[in-house]
Design a protein around this motif. Sequence first.
Motif, PDB file in Angstrom:
ATOM      1  N   SER A  69       1.709   0.811  -7.318  1.00  0.00           N
ATOM      2  CA  SER A  69       1.819  -0.490  -6.653  1.00  0.00           C
ATOM      3  C   SER A  69       2.273  -1.570  -7.630  1.00  0.00           C
ATOM      4  CB  SER A  69       0.465  -0.880  -6.051  1.00  0.00           C
ATOM      5  OG  SER A  69       0.574  -2.103  -5.350  1.00  0.00           O
TER       6      SER A  69
ATOM      7  N   ALA B   4       0.824  -1.205   0.000  1.00  0.00           N
ATOM      8  CA  ALA B   4       0.000   0.000   0.000  1.00  0.00           C
ATOM      9  C   ALA B   4       0.859   1.257   0.000  1.00  0.00           C
ATOM     10  CB  ALA B   4      -0.908  -0.008   1.234  1.00  0.00           C
ATOM     11  N   SER B   5       0.210   2.396  -0.213  1.00  0.00           N
ATOM     12  CA  SER B   5       0.902   3.675  -0.172  1.00  0.00           C
ATOM     13  C   SER B   5       1.474   3.911   1.223  1.00  0.00           C
ATOM     14  CB  SER B   5      -0.059   4.813  -0.525  1.00  0.00           C
ATOM     15  OG  SER B   5       0.586   6.068  -0.373  1.00  0.00           O
TER      16      SER B   5
END
Length: 385
Positions: free
Chosen positions: A54, A44-45
């Motif tokens: 991603s 994830a960020s």
Amino acid sequence: MVTSSARPTVLILSYDAIDIDPRVIKQVRRLADEYEVTTCSPGASPDPRVEHISLDPDDVRPRGRWGNLIDDIAREREWFRWTYDHVPLVQQTRRLLNGRRFDAVIANDAETLGAAISVAGADRVHADLHEFFPGLPVDDTKLGQRQRRYWTWLITRFASRVRSSTTVGREIAKRYGEYGLDAGVVTNATPLRDFAPTPTGATIRLVHSGNPFRERGLAEIMRAVAQSSADVSLDLYLTYNPPTDREHLVALAGELGPRITVHEPVSQADLIDALHGYDVGIHVLPPTSENNALALPNKFFDFVQARLGIIVGPSIEMAGIVTERGLGIVTADFTESSILTAVNGLSAEAVDGFKAAAQTHAEALSAEAQVENWAAAVRAITRSA
């Protein structure tokens, strides 16, 4: 302050998930306010201020019969360029970033370097090498030795070409000098915490956190504490990677008695708070590989920020800092008997002195003092872009 649209663009690339990587997260946090940052990795960020691209480690496109045959020939004949160009994450990186322009790239670890050079050019890439790749442990087989030659090829083919580089300690930086790199150092330091040392009680509480790998010498530490003549205890916060090794240590703790307790792992966000309740952090890491011999890991700096005394083995990086700054005890070697001698020598007065030294040196050994080396490297690249 420079407006967002005018800020230089920086790519932070990793083939491990950045959102759970303490080292790479520090790169993101330091640079996100100053640059237009894009992160590219699995997971994830890592930060709401950045654009995240991603990668999917499971996205392996079928190669077909002939493609697989060529891959096999390439591996056998050590056509490392072919092998690298067909690594799925490398192919994804090039595909997803095709046409994008970045003023600077931080490429984390050896396998990202070729892709980073493809995206931005070698003059815009800073390599952050988290380990000494030519010294990674491999099986003593034909396949294992080929893997070592592949890691070495990545360094000589790509790392020696980039604009600048850093690694995790002075000794590894020296080793990289043999491969044409003039690497700076950014240790795996922990962010500064506003803690005061706690007074040491009658029972001196030792603690260790991390993975339960058998080659890390945890069984020797546990047995030494269990038989010590000092009033001591040992708590271990162990991950489940690998689960069989953890099960072995849990069973051993049950055999050794109440002095030894294995706990569930603690998240990085909560770890320093948990450690702060102890007296001495212990990490006596046998030199079973070159990287272990040169190690200066996160947990060492976690102990400092938790304001603990420290016991380490004669590992060159850790022992040097402990001795230079008076942070604790260096064992004579990595054996159970030497660990026992060190533990037997603990006293509340001595531990309080070690904690006071941790307090004195906490700022100098913090992440805030280290990450400026990344910032300086990126600034040098973007000013010449």
